[in-house]
Structures are given as structure tokens and as C-alpha cells.
Design a protein around this motif. Structure first.
Motif, mmCIF file in Angstrom:
data_model
loop_
_atom_site.group_PDB
_atom_site.id
_atom_site.type_symbol
_atom_site.label_atom_id
_atom_site.label_comp_id
_atom_site.label_asym_id
_atom_site.label_seq_id
_atom_site.Cartn_x
_atom_site.Cartn_y
_atom_site.Cartn_z
ATOM 1 N N LEU A 164 -55.478 -6.218 8.934
ATOM 2 C CA LEU A 164 -56.299 -6.605 7.790
ATOM 3 C C LEU A 164 -55.677 -7.785 7.042
ATOM 4 O O LEU A 164 -56.380 -8.760 6.699
ATOM 5 C CB LEU A 164 -56.465 -5.410 6.845
ATOM 6 C CG LEU A 164 -57.437 -5.591 5.675
ATOM 7 C CD1 LEU A 164 -58.851 -5.834 6.196
ATOM 8 C CD2 LEU A 164 -57.412 -4.383 4.763
ATOM 9 N N ILE A 165 -54.376 -7.717 6.801
ATOM 10 C CA ILE A 165 -53.710 -8.785 6.059
ATOM 11 C C ILE A 165 -53.766 -10.102 6.821
ATOM 12 O O ILE A 165 -54.057 -11.164 6.260
ATOM 13 C CB ILE A 165 -52.257 -8.385 5.742
ATOM 14 C CG1 ILE A 165 -52.255 -7.319 4.644
ATOM 15 C CG2 ILE A 165 -51.423 -9.591 5.301
ATOM 16 C CD1 ILE A 165 -50.902 -6.755 4.319
ATOM 17 N N GLN A 166 -53.508 -10.047 8.127
ATOM 18 C CA GLN A 166 -53.538 -11.265 8.920
ATOM 19 C C GLN A 166 -54.948 -11.825 9.058
ATOM 20 O O GLN A 166 -55.121 -13.031 9.227
ATOM 21 C CB GLN A 166 -52.935 -11.009 10.302
ATOM 22 C CG GLN A 166 -51.434 -10.736 10.262
ATOM 23 C CD GLN A 166 -50.843 -10.510 11.632
ATOM 24 O OE1 GLN A 166 -51.556 -10.303 12.606
ATOM 25 N NE2 GLN A 166 -49.517 -10.554 11.718
ATOM 26 N N SER A 167 -55.950 -10.952 8.968
ATOM 27 C CA SER A 167 -57.332 -11.389 9.137
ATOM 28 C C SER A 167 -57.935 -11.985 7.866
ATOM 29 O O SER A 167 -58.768 -12.893 7.944
ATOM 30 C CB SER A 167 -58.203 -10.212 9.601
ATOM 31 O OG SER A 167 -57.771 -9.707 10.835
ATOM 32 N N ILE A 168 -57.530 -11.473 6.693
ATOM 33 C CA ILE A 168 -58.240 -11.852 5.469
ATOM 34 C C ILE A 168 -57.449 -12.735 4.515
ATOM 35 O O ILE A 168 -58.030 -13.298 3.585
ATOM 36 C CB ILE A 168 -58.709 -10.593 4.697
ATOM 37 C CG1 ILE A 168 -57.512 -9.836 4.092
ATOM 38 C CG2 ILE A 168 -59.536 -9.686 5.591
ATOM 39 C CD1 ILE A 168 -57.897 -8.694 3.170
ATOM 40 N N THR A 169 -56.133 -12.869 4.724
ATOM 41 C CA THR A 169 -55.321 -13.547 3.710
ATOM 42 C C THR A 169 -55.724 -15.004 3.512
ATOM 43 O O THR A 169 -55.903 -15.456 2.372
ATOM 44 C CB THR A 169 -53.827 -13.445 4.052
ATOM 45 O OG1 THR A 169 -53.431 -12.062 4.017
ATOM 46 C CG2 THR A 169 -52.984 -14.214 3.043
ATOM 47 N N PHE A 170 -55.857 -15.754 4.593
ATOM 48 C CA PHE A 170 -56.254 -17.154 4.447
ATOM 49 C C PHE A 170 -57.600 -17.261 3.728
ATOM 50 O O PHE A 170 -57.798 -18.124 2.865
ATOM 51 C CB PHE A 170 -56.344 -17.840 5.813
ATOM 52 C CG PHE A 170 -55.017 -18.312 6.354
ATOM 53 C CD1 PHE A 170 -54.112 -18.990 5.550
ATOM 54 C CD2 PHE A 170 -54.675 -18.081 7.684
ATOM 55 C CE1 PHE A 170 -52.891 -19.430 6.047
ATOM 56 C CE2 PHE A 170 -53.468 -18.525 8.198
ATOM 57 C CZ PHE A 170 -52.569 -19.197 7.379
ATOM 58 N N GLY A 171 -58.521 -16.363 4.086
ATOM 59 C CA GLY A 171 -59.837 -16.381 3.436
ATOM 60 C C GLY A 171 -59.763 -16.034 1.966
ATOM 61 O O GLY A 171 -60.458 -16.641 1.141
ATOM 62 N N LEU A 172 -58.913 -15.044 1.629
ATOM 63 C CA LEU A 172 -58.745 -14.677 0.228
ATOM 64 C C LEU A 172 -58.169 -15.830 -0.583
ATOM 65 O O LEU A 172 -58.634 -16.132 -1.684
ATOM 66 C CB LEU A 172 -57.828 -13.454 0.109
ATOM 67 C CG LEU A 172 -58.443 -12.075 0.296
ATOM 68 C CD1 LEU A 172 -57.362 -11.002 0.229
ATOM 69 C CD2 LEU A 172 -59.512 -11.805 -0.750
ATOM 70 N N VAL A 173 -57.146 -16.465 -0.031
ATOM 71 C CA VAL A 173 -56.528 -17.595 -0.730
ATOM 72 C C VAL A 173 -57.563 -18.689 -0.965
ATOM 73 O O VAL A 173 -57.652 -19.258 -2.069
ATOM 74 C CB VAL A 173 -55.325 -18.142 0.075
ATOM 75 C CG1 VAL A 173 -54.819 -19.450 -0.532
ATOM 76 C CG2 VAL A 173 -54.202 -17.110 0.120
#
Length: 451
Positions: A164-173
Motif C-alpha cells: 500500500l505504501i509503495q503504491s500510494i505514496t507518490f500519489g499522496l505527495v
């Protein structure tokens, strides 16, 4: 005779959820700290790598120290749970600190800020929390099957969180506007999630009494000095093997985290990092779900771990070949197969360490469960830290330049080595070590000799 059962299904699930907390720290840190520091804050990758390496000098002593402290602790919550519970609050504060470096500071102050926050996070708070969490495998049940199940649930949550972290972090930022302020917001979100999950996990299980853990035998293990504990640890060859395997696993994970660069500059599609995260973590979760059944069918963990890792290493070589062929679909297929092969060891490693602790107890009559589980924190931090540091050094040596559309040929070659070849080399060495790690057989021989 069937072993006594100590845990309900919700105890195992509750315990496993604690690795949500562990990975909002670890996965976020190892996957994104370097690209955050280089591409957002503007720090030099080589200098960052050196600071991380220096920080690791503080970690080795702290692991054994906190393991020994856990063994000495006596409280209403038990030995490990107080350290697990309170330690994570420090993790949350220092994790936020790592991703909250003020852009208004000069470069020297920014490097100092990072070094202090990173060192406190790893050498103090993460160490206390993680060793305590891992040690609960030995402290809440004596049932071998339940220990395997606890490990399976734990790493299912671990890899699910990692995915989850690897999938969404760039998008969240990006959704928070990008830049340093966005990274701070994302860090706050992860810290809150970690505090909640760590608290739930901590209070979902209850530790057994000292008398029950010792089968009614009285022994003042708490009087062991730090030096005596260290001697007991290193005299157990299986403890040393597990430490090395953990270090190699984290080195491999750190190289795979270079995927943030590999996907951006080699495959020219940053979104593929999330796709490959799915290909890595979903098969691992599936393998973890069936690991207790596989252990039962294999009548133990030794052969299952050895042969599954042989399969994983062969498939890891397939990723290398597919990478040089430029075939993303083939890389994904071999990534899935590799993860399936690596899954059983991830699922039963907690039970293996518990057996390792039992090995010391059978030979010496001393219980050092907390100290024995220091191998998880020691290996994770040392391997992960050196891996991230090595990433910085190699990128800097290859001529990596921040925020350019195309990197040099030497930099691209280095990314291929880091993302493709080094993980294969680490898996090969792990396979060789696992072929000698028959702790179950050694313990049976000790028990027979005592009869």
C-alpha cells in the motif's frame, strides 16, 4: 499428544496487525527517504549514504541492550509489551522529523537534522519497539504451530502495508501539492496510522508468566550481564545465521527500493513502481496464508525454507534476464514466482527464531527470548541502513543528477546492477545459509541426549 493451544484466531490477527505500524516506519523510510532527500530537499546522495552508514555504528549495541532490557523487565504488561507500546510514540515523532527537514535551513543544518532524527528513530525507538514486538512470538505461546501462524499473520500485514505504501505514496505527495510540505503531511498520516495499529496489536495478546515459560523451573536470567547475554547469543551459530540472512534480506529490499529510480529513469514510467510492488507483495501474502499448511505437510520448516528459496533464487535470475531483454511482462512474471518462493521463510521465521532461543535454553538453561529476537531489529536496521547508504554511494559514484529527464549511461548501468543483479546475489547467499539452518533437528538431538 497434541500441543496445548494458547491463542484464539483474533489474538493472532491482532498480533499480526502490529506490523502495519512497523512498516509505516520501515517501508516508508527505505523506499522513499533517499528520493525525498535528493529530489525534494536537494541533498547529495553520497553524503546522505555516508551519514546513514555512520548512524549504523550506534545500532549494533542498542539492539543487544534493548533485548537485554526486555529480558530484565517485570511489569503488569509483561516483559515486551511496555517497550512495544511506548517505543512507537518515539518512532512516530522521529519518523516525522526525518520527513520534515526545513527547506529554509542551510545544507549543513539539513544534514545534521536528518542525521539526528534518523539515528534516534533507528537506534532507539524502532529498536525498542521492533525487538519487543518480535519477542512476543516466544512470550505469548509455546505452541510451535501457533508461532508459525503468528508469523504468517504478521508478515501478511507487513507486506500488505508495504504494498500500500509503495503504491500510494507518490500519489499522496502529488495530491497534497508536492514538495516538502506534502511529504510532511504524508508522514503525519502514516504516523497516526502506526500509533493506532501498534496500540491495538499490543493489547490483543497477553504474555505468559515466567513460571509457565520455564515449565515451572526457576532461573534468575535477569541477572545476566550484557556481556554474558552477548556471549550466549554469538555462541549460538543459528542466531548468527539468522542475523546474516536478515541483513541480506534487507540489503536486497533496499536495492529493490531503487525501483523508484529504475522505473523513472530506465523504464521511464514512475507508476511501474507501484505495479511491481503488487507483483512482489500479493504473491508473498498468498504464500504466507498457506505457510502453516506447507510447514505441516513438510513436517517442519527446514526443508520447506531451503527448497522454496532455491526456487526463488532461480526465478530471481529470470528477472535479470527479462530485465536485459527489456520485457516488462516477463519481469513481472518472474517477480511473482520469486515472491512465492520467498514467502515460506518470511512466514515461519518467527518460529525459527523461537526455536533458536529454545536451542540456547536447552544447552545452557538460560532464557534470553528478548535478546534472541534482537536479530530481527539488528538485521533489519543494519541491512536496511547499509542498503540505503549503499544506494546513495552507488548512485553518486555513477554520476546521478537530481531531477533531470535522462541520466548518463554509467548511471543507467549502475541502476541495472542495483535493481537486477544485486538482489539475485543476495538471494543466492541466503539459499546457501538456509541449507545449513536445521535448528529443529539440532533441538531434537539435544532433547534426546537429555532423556
Amino acid at each position: 499428544m497434541e500441543e496445548r493451544k494458547y491463542l484464539k484466531w483474533y489474538n493472532k490477527v491482532g498480533y499480526g496487525s502490529g506490523d502495519i505500524a512497523g512498516n509505516v516506519v520501515y517501508a516508508f523510510l527505505t523506499s522513499f527517504v533517499m528520493i525525498y532527500l535528493t529530489d525534494t530537499i536537494g541533498l547529495n546522495a553520497g553524503i546522505v549514504g555516508t551519514l546513514i552508514a555512520v548512524s549504523k555504528l550506534f545500532d549494533g549495541v542498542s539492539d543487544i541492550f534493548f533485548g537485554s532490557m526486555i529480558d530484565r523487565t517485570k511489569s503488569k504488561m509483561g516483559k515486551a509489551r511496555p517497550w512495544m507500546f511506548y517505543g512507537f510514540f518515539g518512532c512516530a515523532v522521529t519518523l516525522f522529523g526525518v520527513f520534515a527537514i526545513p527547506t529554509s535551513l542551510g545544507k549543513t543544518a539539513q544534514y545534521a537534522w536528518f542525521f539526528i532524527a534518523y539515528t534516534l528513530l533507528n537506534a532507539v525507538f524502532y529498536t525498542a519497539n521492533n525487538i519487543a514486538y518480535a519477542a512476543l512470538t516466544s512470550l505469548v505461546t509455546k505452541n510451535a504451530k501457533e508461532r508459525v501462524e503468528m508469523g504468517s499473520f504478521r508478515f501478511m500485514f507487513s507486506f500488505g502495508t508495504n504494498l500500500l505504501i509503495q503504491s500510494i505514496t507518490f500519489g499522496l505527495v502529488a495530491s497534497f501539492g508536492g514538495g516538502a510540505a506534502a511529504w510532511r503531511i504524508v508522514a503525519i498520516i502514516y504516523c497516526i496510522v502506526g500509533i493506532i495499529s501498534n496500540t491495538l496489536s499490543c493489547f490483543s495478546v497477553k504474555e505468559l508468566s515466567d513460571a509457565e515459560l520455564r515449565d515451572g523451573k526457576e532461573e534468575e536470567d535477569s541477572k545476566l550481564t550484557l556481556v554474558e547475554t552477548f556471549k550466549l547469543l554469538i555462541s549460538n551459530k543459528y542466531f548468527v545465521m539468522i542475523c546474516v540472512v536478515y541483513i541480506l534480506q534487507q540489503l536486497r529490499a533496499a536495492m529493490l527500493s531503487v525501483g523508484t529510480y529504475f522505473m523513472t529513469y530506465v523504464l521511464f514510467n514512475q507508476k511501474l513502481f507501484g505495479v511491481f510492488s503488487w507483483a512482489i507483495n500479493i504473491p508473498l501474502i498468498i504464500a504466507l496464508a498457506i505457510t502453516p499448511t506447507l510447514v505441516a505437510k513438510a513436517r517442519g520448516m527446514y526443508k520447506l525454507n531451503k527448497y522454496s528459496y532455491v526456487f526463488a533464487t532461480i526465478c530471481r535470475l529470470g528477472i535479470v534476464v527479462a530485465g536485459y531483454l527489456g520485457s516488462i511482462p516477463l519481469m513481472l512474471v518472474f517477480t511473482v514466482l520469486t515472491s512465492l518462493g520467498e514467502g515460506p521463510w518470511q512466514g515461519d521465521v518467527g518460529a525459527v527464531i523461537a526455536n533458536c532461543s529454545e536451542h540456547t535454553y536447552l544447552k545452557t538453561g538460560k532464557r534470553i527470548d528478548g535478546s534472541m529476537f534482537s536479530c530481527t531489529s539488528f538485521g533489519t536496521k543494519l541491512g536496511g541502513g547499509i542498503g540505503v547508504a549503499l544506494s546513495g554511494w552507488l548512485l553518486d559514484a555513477s554520476g546521478y543528477v537530481n531531477n533531470v529527464a535522462v541520466q548518463s549511461a554509467s548511471c543507467i548501468s549502475m541502476m541495472n546492477v542495483m535493481y537486477l543483479w544485486l538482489p539475485f546475489a543476495f538471494d543466492l547467499i541466503i539459499t546457501i545459509i538456509l541449507s545449513f539452518m536445521n535448528i529443529e533437528g539440532a533441538n531434537e538431538q539435544l532433547k534426546e541426549s537429555m532423556e
